[in-house]
Design a protein around this motif. Structure first.
Motif, short mmCIF file in Angstrom:
data_model
loop_
_atom_site.label_atom_id
_atom_site.label_comp_id
_atom_site.label_asym_id
_atom_site.label_seq_id
_atom_site.Cartn_x
_atom_site.Cartn_y
_atom_site.Cartn_z
N TYR A 530 -59.71 -72.19 54.44
CA TYR A 530 -58.57 -72.99 54.60
C TYR A 530 -58.30 -73.00 56.20
N ALA A 531 -57.87 -73.94 56.61
CA ALA A 531 -57.61 -74.07 58.17
C ALA A 531 -56.26 -73.41 58.31
N SER A 532 -55.47 -73.71 57.56
CA SER A 532 -54.08 -73.18 57.89
C SER A 532 -53.62 -72.59 56.13
N ILE A 533 -52.92 -71.47 56.25
CA ILE A 533 -52.77 -70.89 55.19
C ILE A 533 -51.54 -71.60 54.18
N HIS A 534 -50.59 -72.13 55.01
CA HIS A 534 -49.48 -72.80 54.33
C HIS A 534 -49.82 -74.35 54.02
N SER A 535 -50.66 -74.83 54.73
CA SER A 535 -51.23 -76.46 54.47
C SER A 535 -52.54 -76.92 54.57
N ASP A 536 -52.63 -78.00 54.44
CA ASP A 536 -54.07 -78.24 54.53
C ASP A 536 -54.27 -79.64 55.66
N PRO A 537 -54.15 -79.12 57.06
CA PRO A 537 -54.04 -80.32 57.93
C PRO A 537 -55.25 -81.03 58.07
N PRO A 538 -55.21 -82.16 58.57
CA PRO A 538 -56.43 -83.18 58.75
C PRO A 538 -57.22 -82.54 59.49
N GLY A 539 -58.74 -82.66 59.18
CA GLY A 539 -59.87 -82.12 59.95
C GLY A 539 -60.63 -83.14 60.47
N ARG A 540 -61.52 -83.95 59.79
CA ARG A 540 -62.29 -84.78 60.12
C ARG A 540 -62.16 -86.32 59.74
N THR A 541 -61.98 -87.03 60.66
CA THR A 541 -61.54 -88.56 60.61
C THR A 541 -62.63 -89.19 60.30
N THR A 542 -62.79 -89.92 58.83
CA THR A 542 -64.05 -90.54 58.46
C THR A 542 -63.85 -92.06 58.64
N GLU A 543 -64.96 -92.56 58.32
CA GLU A 543 -65.17 -94.17 58.38
C GLU A 543 -64.34 -95.02 57.28
N PHE A 544 -63.85 -94.30 56.10
CA PHE A 544 -63.45 -94.89 54.95
C PHE A 544 -62.05 -95.68 55.43
N ALA A 545 -62.12 -96.87 54.82
CA ALA A 545 -60.81 -97.61 55.21
C ALA A 545 -59.59 -97.04 54.46
N GLY A 546 -58.57 -97.10 55.29
CA GLY A 546 -57.17 -96.55 54.90
C GLY A 546 -56.23 -97.65 55.07
N TRP A 547 -56.34 -98.52 56.00
CA TRP A 547 -55.26 -99.59 55.80
C TRP A 547 -55.92 -100.98 56.47
N VAL A 548 -56.02 -101.88 55.56
CA VAL A 548 -56.88 -103.11 56.08
C VAL A 548 -55.74 -104.20 55.77
#
Length: 681
Positions: A530-548
């Protein structure tokens, strides 16, 4: 002569008293019963003909008569007394939840996939058993020999997944042993549960109408907000003249539930039930006068009939002090009730909020064997959550905070004229007719906001593997999903989403991509990486559409990949507010001293010559803090001739310019309805 549909104030006195002791129901007095309803000033009373114990309060030839009747026809006497007092009587009858018939006829009982019967206080009869259905028909015929204006058929739902011999024979194929919403075989069985229940409801309704032509018939419809397990569908609403049910989920649920009930009601008004006590498990803890008043006021401001639920004492007596209190509450409600009843209005709004009963499923339970599937509160009083409902309620809260009136759109809504925008939250299972109507809506100039896996599957669970509305969204589903944690990367912001895995989609050419999906570096919840023990912060930004956003025909479609609108947190709701402000037609143009938690509704009279502007100050913590020096400017679709306060009938000053109506209030404690008489619409 007054009919049930003329009544906007109603009551039920719960009467599920056993006859285990001779003193139970011994003091029941029909004359006192009618006197208490009259003391409260209520127009219509629902009277128990039978109860969940399987007891009848009339001399039944097919059912068990409550021993406390002692040869008397308590139901018949009460109905007669009510009618004599000018109170419209409605019969209460229960289905499925009937202990005594289930004890007498083991072959009628609902059984689990392992053949087990439920334990606890309740016993259930299967609506698919032919002999039980005939028993129900005979009881309804007995009850409707009495002169009642309506009949409420309670508990028309599945308290568990039934695998009795009658269900197996009717299904005609091996029952699935595992819950899996990705498997069309499981979805087919769920639709069988829904369709067979709707068929049962329609049979009982048709029989009731044959027994007493012109009678108003309705079925318990509160399971509309309880998801797939209870097995209801819009078929229950179509078997009812009006929507009715009891709810226990607070002010947000009521505000949405009222609009949902209007959408499903074949006739107006619908009725929204609220209990005298905190819930039906509590027999004595009465809500405050203010809370009961606000429940009723909220219903009236949404065009419905308010409905209180009390419960009788085991000996058959009622609490006079409560009915004296209720009389004072009803007196305060009277000017609002009277005018709503005269105008018979319905909600008016240019924004639609789509609700898909078929999509209120629990995908997080995929892979669970039915033998190990346990649902607590297998009735209509528990609060259940599912991703679709959670997102709809989150969206409803944002609309309320923005004071944007909305109407609910369902699979039964055939006409979309009058809407300028529709929001569809994660309606995974949609018929071709539903998707076709939405496509035409956008083509003809409407705005559609849709989220998640909307339109991925048909009602029967089959799917092409892509969204049926992919051409509207301008994205294609990859068949892969994000994990339980993901982020919408829009500009400098990373909006957190947690819940069911959201679909990963690729935007088509010429798509206007306003945001993409960011994923954590490691699987959420992994105990070692894990990146942070408490949470799962954003790591990699993808090319998948999130808001179109996509122009289609004369309209626009907006697609959000996840259910972030379900999260009632500042960041997510602020995003929703900004999005809706940009895309939805405005209603409240300007305001002063008007908090987000108050509700604004616009009702249009049946004859379309008057509007009612509803302002309800229902705060989460009571007593409310009165509002002072409020000023509201709304967009009005007509030219007003005069404005009157419904509370006192007084003329209210207003300004009207360029389609905008402005009114001011020096003080508002709970509710005001403003009657707006128009020159032309």
């Amino acid at each position: 002569m007054k009919t049930l549909f003329d009544c906007y104030s109603r009551i039920l006195i719960d009467n599920h008293i056993t006859d285990l002791r001779p003193e139970y129901m011994a003091k029941f007095d029909p004359e006192h019963y009618a006197a208490m309803i009259r003391l409260a000033g209520i127009e219509s009373a629902m009277v128990y003909a039978s109860d969940h114990n399987g007891n009848c309060y009339y001399p039944s030839k097919v059912g068990h008569v409550h021993a406390g009747c002692r040869g008397r026809d308590l139901f018949g006497e009460t109905v007669k007394r009510l009618a004599g007092a000018g109170i419209v009587p409605v019969a209460y009858h229960t289905l499925v939840y009937q202990n005594e018939p289930a004890a007498r006829h083991p072959e009628w009982r609902i059984r689990s996939i392992t053949g087990e019967e439920p334990t606890g206080r309740y016993r259930f009869c299967c609506p698919n058993h032919p002999a039980y259905r005939e028993f129900c028909r005979q009881q309804i015929a007995e009850i409707l020999a009495y002169d009642v204006a309506g009949i409420f058929l309670d508990m028309t739902f599945w308290p568990q997944i039934c695998a009795c011999s009658s269900c197996r024979a009717k299904y005609g194929a091996p029952l699935p042993e595992t819950l899996d919403w990705r498997n069309p075989a499981w979805v087919k069985f769920q639709r069988f549960r829904e369709d067979s229940l709707a068929e049962f409801a329609h049979e009982m309704t048709t029989h009731a109408r044959n027994c007493r032509p012109g009678i108003a018939v309705t079925h318990q419809f509160s399971p509309v907000l309880h998801g797939w397990f209870l097995g209801q569908s819009s078929g229950i609403a179509s078997a009812s003249d009006y929507a009715s049910g009891d709810f226990y989920g607070g002010v947000l649920q009521q505000r949405f539930g009222c609009k949902l009930f209007q959408a499903y009601s074949r006739r107006i008004p619908y009725e929204f039930m609220t209990s005298r006590c905190v819930n039906l498990h509590d027999h004595t803890s009465t809500k405050s006068d203010e809370e009961l008043f606000l429940h009723a006021a909220t219903t009236l401001a949404n065009g419905g009939a308010y409905f209180f639920i009390d419960a009788i004492n085991p000996d058959g007596t009622l609490s006079r002090p409560f009915y004296e209190r209720l009389g004072r509450i009803v007196a305060r409600l009277e000017p609002f009730r009277k005018r709503v009843a005269e105008l018979r209005p319905s909600l008016r709004a240019e924004v639609g909020l789509y609700f898909s009963m078929a999509s209120c499923v629990s995908e997080e339970k995929n892979g669970t064997p039915l033998a190990r599937l346990h649902e607590s509160n297998a009735n209509n009083m528990g609060i259940r959550q599912n991703a679709t409902l959670d997102e709809v309620l989150g969206t409803a809260e944002i609309l309320n905070r923005l004071h944007i009136p909305y109407r609910v759109v369902t699979d039964e809504t055939k006409e979309l004229a009058g809407f300028r925008a529709i929001i569809v939250n994660r309606a995974v299972f949609m018929t071709p007719e539903e998707t076709g109507r939405l496509r035409e809506f956008v083509r003809n100039g409407g705005t559609l906001i849709a989220t998640g896996k909307t339109s991925l599957c048909r009602r029967n669970g089959e799917s092409s593997g892509n969204f049926a509305l992919a051409d509207l969204f301008n994205v294609d589903y990859t068949g892969e999903d994000a994990g339980v944690v993901s982020y919408l990367a829009a500009g400098e912001e990373q909006l957190f989403t947690r819940g069911l895995p959201a679909p990963l989609a690729k935007a088509r050419e010429r798509a206007e991509v306003k945001g993409v999906v960011s994923l954590p570096d490691f699987p959420p919840g992994d105990p070692e990486q894990y990146a942070s023990i408490h949470s799962d912060p954003p790591g990699r930004t993808t090319e998948f559409a999130g808001w179109v956003e996509h122009t289609y025909g004369s309209g626009k479609a907006v697609w959000l990949y996840s259910g972030l609108l379900a999260l009632r947190q500042y960041s997510q709701q602020s995003f929703g507010e900004q999005l809706f402000t940009q895309l939805l037609p405005p209603f409240l143009i300007r305001s002063e001293n008007f908090p987000p938690g108050a509700e604004l509704t616009l009702l249009e009279s049946e004859k379309k010559k008057q509007f009612l502007l509803g302002v309800v100050n229902h705060q989460p913590v009571l007593p409310v803090i009165p509002l002072r020096d409020v000023k509201l400017t709304i967009k009005l679709p007509a030219v007003p001739a005069r404005v009157r306060r419904v509370s006192d009938g007084g003329e209210h000053p207003f300004e009207f310019r360029d389609g905008e109506l402005t009114i001011a209030l020096k003080r508002l404690e709970h509710i005001e309805l403003f009657e707006i008489e128009v020159k032309h619409v």
